[in-house]
Every structure is written in C-alpha cells, then in structure tokens.
Design an enzyme around this catalytic site. Structure first.
Site, PDB file in Angstrom:
ATOM      1  N   TYR A 137       1.082  -1.212  -0.124  1.00 51.69           N
ATOM      2  CA  TYR A 137       0.068  -0.020  -0.011  1.00 51.69           C
ATOM      3  C   TYR A 137       0.775   1.181   0.099  1.00 51.69           C
ATOM      4  CZ  TYR A 137      -4.040   2.951   1.489  1.00 51.69           C
ATOM      5  OH  TYR A 137      -4.780   3.936   1.737  1.00 51.69           O
ATOM      6  N   LYS A 165      -0.713  -0.884  -4.425  1.00 51.88           N
ATOM      7  CA  LYS A 165      -1.748   0.214  -4.703  1.00 51.88           C
ATOM      8  C   LYS A 165      -1.065   1.359  -4.605  1.00 51.88           C
ATOM      9  CE  LYS A 165      -5.728   2.319  -2.408  1.00 51.88           C
ATOM     10  NZ  LYS A 165      -6.505   2.517  -1.239  1.00 51.88           N
TER      11      LYS A 165
END
Length: 299
Positions: A137, A165
């Site tokens: 992330y 992400k």
C-alpha cells in the site's frame, strides 16, 4: 507472480452503529450487496477508507470476518493488515489468511518513515510467517515513505509482495512500474482522479473508493475503457465520475465516502471520532454531483 487482479476493487468502509462505538454487521452485508451486486470486481476492507487506524486489532479481525462471510467467495477480498509493528502485522495477516482472504494489503508502519533495509525486513518477516500474497500500500502522505519503481520491483522479488496499490499520485512512477516491472509486481491505481489515466495506460485493475458509492458507474466505466477499449465513450462516462472523485479527494476521505453512502441509501453510520461527518453544505454539494452523474437518490 500469481494471477493478477482484474477490474475495480472497491475500497470499503467499516460500518458503525449510530454512536460509532461498535461495528455494524448488518451494515457490512448492505455494503457488499450494494457493491458486488452492481458488478464491482472485488472489495478491500480495512484500508484508509475503512478507518483501520481507529479500530482495535480485535475489531479489525471482526471486520475482516464479516466482509469475507458477506462476500462468500463471489469476488476477491483483499484485507488491510498493516500495523505499527511487524508482530501485529503478522498476527493480522495470519488471521486474514486463515479466514480466507484472497490477499492482504500492507501499508508500511506509518509513524516514522522506515529505511529501505527496514522495509525489506518488515515485508520479509510477514512473507516468511504467512503464506499469502501481499499488496504493498503506497501511501507516502501518511508513511513518509516514497519507494522508487525499481525498489518496488526489488521488494517483490525478495518477498511475497505481488502487487501495489498506488495512492501516491505519481503517474510517472505508476507508468514506469506498468511498463518496466509489471512482470514482477502488478500496479493498481489507488488515486481516484487518476483512474482514467491509469487504466488507459494499461493497468488491469484499480482500488477505488468511489466504487463504494457509485459501483455501477465504476463497473460500467471499467468495462468501457479496459474491456471494450472505447475511449470516446469512456471519456463521456468520466465527465460524470471525475467531479465525484475530485470532491472525495478534497475532503476527509472516509467521512466523504460515508456521506455518499448515506446519500445513495446505503448508510454505514458515522466516521469514528475524532473524524467528523461532512457538513450539511458539503453533503448538499455531494448530492448535486451524484444527481448530475445520473444517480437517482432516495428522498
């Protein structure tokens, strides 16, 4: 690298009861039916949209279980398991894996920025402890950590990180990973207003908070742009979606998503303090944007 993600994965909220003190299990089921029922391709609970930093570890495990049961295998579920310590991250990741998560999403510890050797050690320890794919992330605003495209690939080669992400907003770095390292690590756009550019550039998937509020529009947009390749129609759809994304990024994100869910008739309770709901004036603006996008709001 394992089979890549495909489509739109909705960054989902953690529904609370009216006083914000406990998780609302019925609210989780409502969210899943609203999102998955509209054709969205996966869900990501317990990220920033899910207010994970306000939850106890016991609540995080509860929310993971609730979403996995509600989805019931229909679409992938990527559970956020990032924490301030490696031990906590392993514990949360092991729970998610045992509960049946497709993968986990791990944000780097976010109080003090880690050095590169610490990043490798952290993700390496989780990889050694739990047999599950990891989505890195990338959230530099919160972590103070901005890893280069090359180092993301290096991390993937040495750990169980298979995707990332990108919520950093660096379209050039995203494109660099997409064009030079996609055989090692899959990039998923996670910055709402860059969704068009990321998918048009060739990304096969994205994690998108707006998909929790307007799931049908987001699923249709992906089908138009990524599957059918109709860029002219996709641009028309994007003119409706972009103002909503722009609005979400201009306000406290989880609070804005929860306001949107109230407006479309799928309430999820308040944000947990110290976060506050959007003001009535901002909610009115949001309602106007939704109507202009063709969303029929309940009265």
């Amino acid at each position: 690298m394992t089979t890549p993600f495909s489509g739109i994965l909705a960054a989902v909220v953690t529904p609370f009861r009216a006083d914000g003190s406990t998780v609302d299990a019925g609210g989780v089921r409502r969210q899943v039916e609203h999102i998955v029922g509209a054709g969205v391709h996966g869900v990501v609970p317990l990220g920033s949209t899910g207010e994970f930093t306000t939850l106890s570890n016991a609540e995080r495990k509860e929310v993971a279980d609730l979403y996995l049961r509600a989805v019931d295998g229909r679409v992938p579920v990527v559970v956020g398991t990032g924490a301030l310590t490696t031990g906590e991250t392993i514990d949360l990741t092991r729970h998610a894996a045992d509960a049946g998560a497709t993968a986990v999403m791990i944000v780097p510890p976010y109080y003090g920025a880690l050095g590169w050797e610490e990043v490798v050690a952290h993700y390496g320890a989780v990889s050694d402890a739990v047999d599950i794919d990891i989505m890195f992330y990338n959230l530099p605003d919160a972590t103070g950590l901005d890893i280069s495209a090359g180092r993301l690939a290096e991390l993937a080669r040495s750990t169980r990180v298979t995707s990332f992400k990108d919520t950093g907003g660096d379209a050039v770095k995203f494109a660099t990973v997409l064009h030079h390292y996609a055989d090692v690590i899959q990039p998923l756009n996670g910055y709402d207003t860059l969704t068009f550019s990321g998918i048009a550039a060739g990304a096969r998937a994205g994690v998108w908070g707006a998909a929790s509020v307007i799931p049908q529009l987001c699923a249709d947009f992906y089908e138009t742009l990524a599957v059918r390749g109709d860029i002219a129609e996709a641009r028309e759809q994007w003119t409706k979606i972009f103002p909503i994304c722009e609005f979400l990024e201009a306000h406290p994100y989880a609070s804005a998503i929860k306001t949107g869910l109230d407006l479309v008739g799928v309430p999820s309770g308040p944000p947990r303090l110290p976060a506050l709901p959007l003001t009535p004036e901002h909610a009115t603006t949001f309602a106007r944007l939704l109507r202009e996008a063709g969303i029929d709001l309940p009265r």
